[in-house]
Design a protein around this motif. Structure first.
Motif, PDB file in Angstrom:
ATOM      1  N   MET A 276      37.871  23.434  18.642  1.00 53.26           N
ATOM      2  CA  MET A 276      38.767  22.376  18.200  1.00 53.26           C
ATOM      3  C   MET A 276      40.229  22.762  18.429  1.00 53.26           C
ATOM      4  SD  MET A 276      36.786  20.052  17.494  1.00 53.26           S
ATOM      5  CE  MET A 276      38.150  18.968  17.135  1.00 53.26           C
ATOM      6  N   ARG A 277      40.565  23.998  18.144  1.00 55.53           N
ATOM      7  CA  ARG A 277      41.947  24.440  18.350  1.00 55.53           C
ATOM      8  C   ARG A 277      42.308  24.437  19.832  1.00 55.53           C
ATOM      9  NH1 ARG A 277      42.671  29.624  14.278  1.00 55.53           N
ATOM     10  NH2 ARG A 277      42.656  28.467  12.333  1.00 55.53           N
ATOM     11  N   GLN A 278      41.370  24.936  20.630  1.00 51.34           N
ATOM     12  CA  GLN A 278      41.642  25.041  22.061  1.00 51.34           C
ATOM     13  C   GLN A 278      41.794  23.672  22.714  1.00 51.34           C
ATOM     14  OE1 GLN A 278      42.566  27.121  24.087  1.00 51.34           O
ATOM     15  NE2 GLN A 278      42.240  26.011  25.992  1.00 51.34           N
ATOM     16  N   THR A 279      40.892  22.760  22.425  1.00 49.05           N
ATOM     17  CA  THR A 279      40.967  21.443  23.056  1.00 49.05           C
ATOM     18  C   THR A 279      42.215  20.691  22.613  1.00 49.05           C
ATOM     19  OG1 THR A 279      39.480  20.604  21.314  1.00 49.05           O
ATOM     20  CG2 THR A 279      38.487  21.186  23.417  1.00 49.05           C
ATOM     21  N   LEU A 280      42.565  20.806  21.340  1.00 54.99           N
ATOM     22  CA  LEU A 280      43.770  20.140  20.862  1.00 54.99           C
ATOM     23  C   LEU A 280      45.013  20.739  21.513  1.00 54.99           C
ATOM     24  CD1 LEU A 280      45.006  18.033  19.004  1.00 54.99           C
ATOM     25  CD2 LEU A 280      45.036  19.732  17.170  1.00 54.99           C
ATOM     26  N   SER A 281      45.050  22.078  21.624  1.00 55.22           N
ATOM     27  CA  SER A 281      46.182  22.737  22.273  1.00 55.22           C
ATOM     28  C   SER A 281      46.280  22.316  23.731  1.00 55.22           C
ATOM     29  CB  SER A 281      46.024  24.261  22.192  1.00 55.22           C
ATOM     30  OG  SER A 281      46.095  24.709  20.867  1.00 55.22           O
ATOM     31  N   CYS A 282      45.131  22.285  24.391  1.00 55.65           N
ATOM     32  CA  CYS A 282      45.095  21.927  25.810  1.00 55.65           C
ATOM     33  C   CYS A 282      45.703  20.551  26.047  1.00 55.65           C
ATOM     34  CB  CYS A 282      43.647  21.965  26.290  1.00 55.65           C
ATOM     35  SG  CYS A 282      43.390  21.278  27.927  1.00 55.65           S
ATOM     36  N   VAL A 283      45.290  19.565  25.263  1.00 48.04           N
ATOM     37  CA  VAL A 283      45.778  18.200  25.458  1.00 48.04           C
ATOM     38  C   VAL A 283      47.238  18.089  25.028  1.00 48.04           C
ATOM     39  CG1 VAL A 283      45.448  15.770  24.851  1.00 48.04           C
ATOM     40  CG2 VAL A 283      43.459  17.247  25.176  1.00 48.04           C
ATOM     41  N   SER A 284      47.602  18.756  23.941  1.00 51.17           N
ATOM     42  CA  SER A 284      48.980  18.660  23.449  1.00 51.17           C
ATOM     43  C   SER A 284      49.972  19.297  24.416  1.00 51.17           C
ATOM     44  CB  SER A 284      49.102  19.315  22.071  1.00 51.17           C
ATOM     45  OG  SER A 284      48.862  20.709  22.149  1.00 51.17           O
ATOM     46  N   ARG A 315      30.883  15.869  24.168  1.00 58.97           N
ATOM     47  CA  ARG A 315      30.842  15.783  22.698  1.00 58.97           C
ATOM     48  C   ARG A 315      32.243  15.808  22.100  1.00 58.97           C
ATOM     49  NH1 ARG A 315      30.848  19.064  18.150  1.00 58.97           N
ATOM     50  NH2 ARG A 315      31.292  20.935  19.359  1.00 58.97           N
ATOM     51  N   ILE A 316      33.080  16.708  22.604  1.00 59.11           N
ATOM     52  CA  ILE A 316      34.415  16.883  22.037  1.00 59.11           C
ATOM     53  C   ILE A 316      35.361  15.750  22.441  1.00 59.11           C
ATOM     54  CG2 ILE A 316      36.471  18.346  22.019  1.00 59.11           C
ATOM     55  CD1 ILE A 316      34.176  19.431  20.347  1.00 59.11           C
ATOM     56  N   PHE A 317      35.394  15.429  23.729  1.00 58.50           N
ATOM     57  CA  PHE A 317      36.358  14.446  24.221  1.00 58.50           C
ATOM     58  C   PHE A 317      35.838  13.009  24.156  1.00 58.50           C
ATOM     59  CE2 PHE A 317      37.668  18.398  26.318  1.00 58.50           C
ATOM     60  CZ  PHE A 317      39.020  18.399  26.047  1.00 58.50           C
ATOM     61  N   SER A 318      34.529  12.858  23.964  1.00 59.64           N
ATOM     62  CA  SER A 318      33.868  11.554  23.877  1.00 59.64           C
ATOM     63  C   SER A 318      33.853  10.864  25.240  1.00 59.64           C
ATOM     64  CB  SER A 318      34.537  10.645  22.839  1.00 59.64           C
ATOM     65  OG  SER A 318      35.717  10.051  23.332  1.00 59.64           O
ATOM     66  N   SER A 319      33.260   9.706  25.302  1.00 67.09           N
ATOM     67  CA  SER A 319      33.153   8.967  26.566  1.00 67.09           C
ATOM     68  C   SER A 319      34.517   8.460  27.040  1.00 67.09           C
ATOM     69  CB  SER A 319      32.191   7.784  26.402  1.00 67.09           C
ATOM     70  OG  SER A 319      32.667   6.902  25.397  1.00 67.09           O
ATOM     71  N   ARG A 320      35.532   8.553  26.190  1.00 66.47           N
ATOM     72  CA  ARG A 320      36.865   8.088  26.572  1.00 66.47           C
ATOM     73  C   ARG A 320      37.485   8.966  27.655  1.00 66.47           C
ATOM     74  NH1 ARG A 320      40.034   6.404  21.090  1.00 66.47           N
ATOM     75  NH2 ARG A 320      41.425   5.502  22.653  1.00 66.47           N
ATOM     76  N   GLU A 386      46.457  11.804  20.554  1.00 61.47           N
ATOM     77  CA  GLU A 386      46.015  10.709  19.680  1.00 61.47           C
ATOM     78  C   GLU A 386      44.614  10.242  20.075  1.00 61.47           C
ATOM     79  OE1 GLU A 386      50.283  11.111  19.437  1.00 61.47           O
ATOM     80  OE2 GLU A 386      48.961  10.823  21.163  1.00 61.47           O
ATOM     81  N   THR A 387      44.357  10.178  21.390  1.00 61.53           N
ATOM     82  CA  THR A 387      43.035   9.778  21.862  1.00 61.53           C
ATOM     83  C   THR A 387      41.981  10.773  21.396  1.00 61.53           C
ATOM     84  OG1 THR A 387      44.093   8.904  23.857  1.00 61.53           O
ATOM     85  CG2 THR A 387      41.708   9.095  23.891  1.00 61.53           C
ATOM     86  N   LEU A 388      42.298  12.059  21.513  1.00 59.89           N
ATOM     87  CA  LEU A 388      41.360  13.096  21.085  1.00 59.89           C
ATOM     88  C   LEU A 388      41.100  13.023  19.584  1.00 59.89           C
ATOM     89  CD1 LEU A 388      39.688  15.646  21.651  1.00 59.89           C
ATOM     90  CD2 LEU A 388      41.789  16.990  21.344  1.00 59.89           C
ATOM     91  N   ALA A 391      38.978  10.097  18.704  1.00 58.59           N
ATOM     92  CA  ALA A 391      37.579  10.354  19.036  1.00 58.59           C
ATOM     93  C   ALA A 391      36.928  11.219  17.969  1.00 58.59           C
ATOM     94  CB  ALA A 391      37.481  11.035  20.403  1.00 58.59           C
ATOM     95  N   GLN A 392      37.674  12.241  17.490  1.00 55.08           N
ATOM     96  CA  GLN A 392      37.131  13.103  16.445  1.00 55.08           C
ATOM     97  C   GLN A 392      36.979  12.353  15.129  1.00 55.08           C
ATOM     98  OE1 GLN A 392      35.984  16.223  16.948  1.00 55.08           O
ATOM     99  NE2 GLN A 392      36.407  15.726  19.086  1.00 55.08           N
ATOM    100  N   MET A 393      37.953  11.497  14.831  1.00 60.49           N
ATOM    101  CA  MET A 393      37.884  10.709  13.603  1.00 60.49           C
ATOM    102  C   MET A 393      36.686   9.758  13.632  1.00 60.49           C
ATOM    103  SD  MET A 393      39.087  10.211  10.646  1.00 60.49           S
ATOM    104  CE  MET A 393      40.662  11.072  10.768  1.00 60.49           C
ATOM    105  N   LYS A 394      36.453   9.167  14.796  1.00 65.01           N
ATOM    106  CA  LYS A 394      35.313   8.257  14.936  1.00 65.01           C
ATOM    107  C   LYS A 394      34.007   8.989  14.685  1.00 65.01           C
ATOM    108  CE  LYS A 394      33.218   4.931  18.124  1.00 65.01           C
ATOM    109  NZ  LYS A 394      33.318   4.299  19.480  1.00 65.01           N
ATOM    110  N   LYS A 395      33.924  10.230  15.204  1.00 66.14           N
ATOM    111  CA  LYS A 395      32.720  11.022  14.976  1.00 66.14           C
ATOM    112  C   LYS A 395      32.546  11.351  13.501  1.00 66.14           C
ATOM    113  CE  LYS A 395      33.237  14.480  17.729  1.00 66.14           C
ATOM    114  NZ  LYS A 395      32.925  15.735  18.440  1.00 66.14           N
TER     115      LYS A 395
END
Length: 429
Positions: A276-284, A315-320, A386-388, A391-395
């Motif tokens: 979670m930290r890595q993916t958020l950092s990557c996108v940010s 799973r992490i990024f969702s179909s978006r 925000e998209t990420l 997606a996490q909030m939806k899950k």
């Protein structure tokens, strides 16, 4: 991971969140960057400082890791980069890894520790050390010290020169050594610098290259790319080829384009918290968002690791993520199979249908043209933090909804069981 106060892993580029230089230093927080050539050696030193098994000696060498802890009254944050001082590391990897260290030591490190051995310090090592340190800042030496984990049999002149450039700060880690002694050396460095951290303005900036592109999008628009997949060597190979070829192009019909390239580590090798930290950092780091994810897959039967990595990405990024992803099919030669395998075709369809063959003689210009076409199709849209988070909030909401349904079903079954039990206790006279 419950024993760790904090942990973060990043593999790829990073941008430091800017903070005011006038902000008073937090004297209770000490940020230390640990640079070395060996995972086991760095893990040993990091664990020695924190007094516990905080770092894994089996961790991937290309992962920069941050672990927090306490020593006496000090809160320490250790940023561990176990391979940055290897002489075979490319300039591209140095740039990215230094930025990872800067990002994880935000707003900057107080101390940089060089793990060097007397028997493994050559002129080439000295050149590498200087290149790495100057990638942080020109003032880096006043924040740097050398730590060795062995007693020298003979004096190594090159190591002595490095120690001298670090104001003769050297700590020899022996069985009788105490973490308190090392902490005192850290404190002396902080005191000498009036409690301030190292400012790494240059290293904190986005790694940008001059890219010649078609004129279909406005000049000066930065292109944010994320390279992902399970094979770290393939990802680095693709990244370097993109950067090298785009940097060399000089077609006068094209114009300059800034490009930000981020490599995402294999998510299946990280804990859930680190993912979670890595993916958020990557996108940010791809402000305002990722334009294109390049998912690397081999032109061969997919391994279980390949499949698991794709599952984790979805799973992490969702179909978006599908509208922003392109599959790069790696080939050992320029021979292109007549038809894609059913398995590979399924992967391509699952992630939106876009793919590109990538071989030893592939011209990056054709890949960039496909990417530009994606941008046009998406009208310049991107995958943002925000998209990420959405997606996490939806899950999470789906999970909560599922929990409510399960709870409701359990309550219903329990009430039915009680009714049957009460019915069985009725006596008829």
């Amino acid at each position: 991971m419950s024993s760790r106060e904090s942990r973060a892993v990043v593999h790829g580029t990073a941008q430091r969140r800017r903070r005011s230089k006038e902000r008073p230093p937090n004297l209770s927080d000490l940020r230390i960057v640990l640079l070395g050539k060996s995972v086991s050696e760095n893990s040993r030193v990091g664990n020695f400082i924190l007094g516990r098994a905080a770092f894994d000696s089996e961790a991937p060498p290309d992962v920069v890791e941050r672990v927090g802890g306490r020593l006496k009254d000090r809160h320490l944050m250790i940023i561990n980069s176990p391979q940055l001082l290897q002489t075979y590391i490319s300039d591209h990897q140095i740039t990215h890894t230094v930025r990872e260290c800067v990002f994880l030591s935000d707003p900057g490190p107080h101390v940089i520790v060089l793990l060097l051995r007397h028997d493994q310090c050559s002129a080439e090592d000295q050149e590498c050390v200087e290149k790495v340190l100057l990638s942080f800042s020109e003032r880096v030496y006043q924040y740097t010290m050398v730590l060795s984990t062995q007693e020298p049999n003979e004096t190594n002149d090159i190591l002595q020169r490095i120690i001298q450039k670090c104001a003769n700060r050297h700590f020899s880690l022996q069985r009788s050594s105490s973490p308190d002694d090392l902490l005192q050396m850290f404190e002396d460095i902080v005191k000498m610098n009036d409690g301030h951290h190292l400012e790494c303005a240059e290293a904190a900036q986005y790694f940008t290259v001059k890219q010649q592109t078609t004129g279909r999008l406005s000049e000066g628009v930065k292109l944010n790319l994320v390279v992902c997949g399970s094979d770290g060597m393939l990802k680095s190979s693709v990244s370097e080829k993109i950067l090298q070829q785009t940097d060399r192009r000089s077609d006068v019909e094209h114009h300059g384009r800034l490009m930000n390239l981020v490599e995402l580590p294999a998510l299946t090798r990280l804990s859930e918290e680190e993912v979670m930290r890595q993916t958020l950092s990557c996108v940010s780091l791809c402000d305002p968002g990722v334009h294109v994810f390049l998912l690397i897959v081999p032109d061969a039967p997919l391994t279980d690791e390949d499949k698991e990595e794709m599952e984790e990405i979805q799973r992490i990024f969702s179909s978006r993520i599908n509208k922003h992803i392109m599959i790069l099919i790696m080939q050992d030669s320029e021979h292109r199979t007549a038809e894609l395998s059913e398995e590979t075709q399924s992967v391509i369809e699952r992630f939106g249908g876009r793919h590109h063959f990538f071989g030893p003689k592939t011209q990056v210009s054709t890949l960039m043209e496909n990417i530009e076409q994606m941008l046009e199709e998406n009208r310049g849209g991107f995958f943002s933090t925000e998209t990420l988070l959405e997606a996490q909030m939806k899950k999470l909401l789906q999970l909560e909804e599922m929990k409510k349904k399960i709870h409701s079903l359990e309550t219903h079954l329990l009430s039915q069981g009680n009714e049957q039990k009460n019915y069985g206790n009725i006596y008829i006279f």
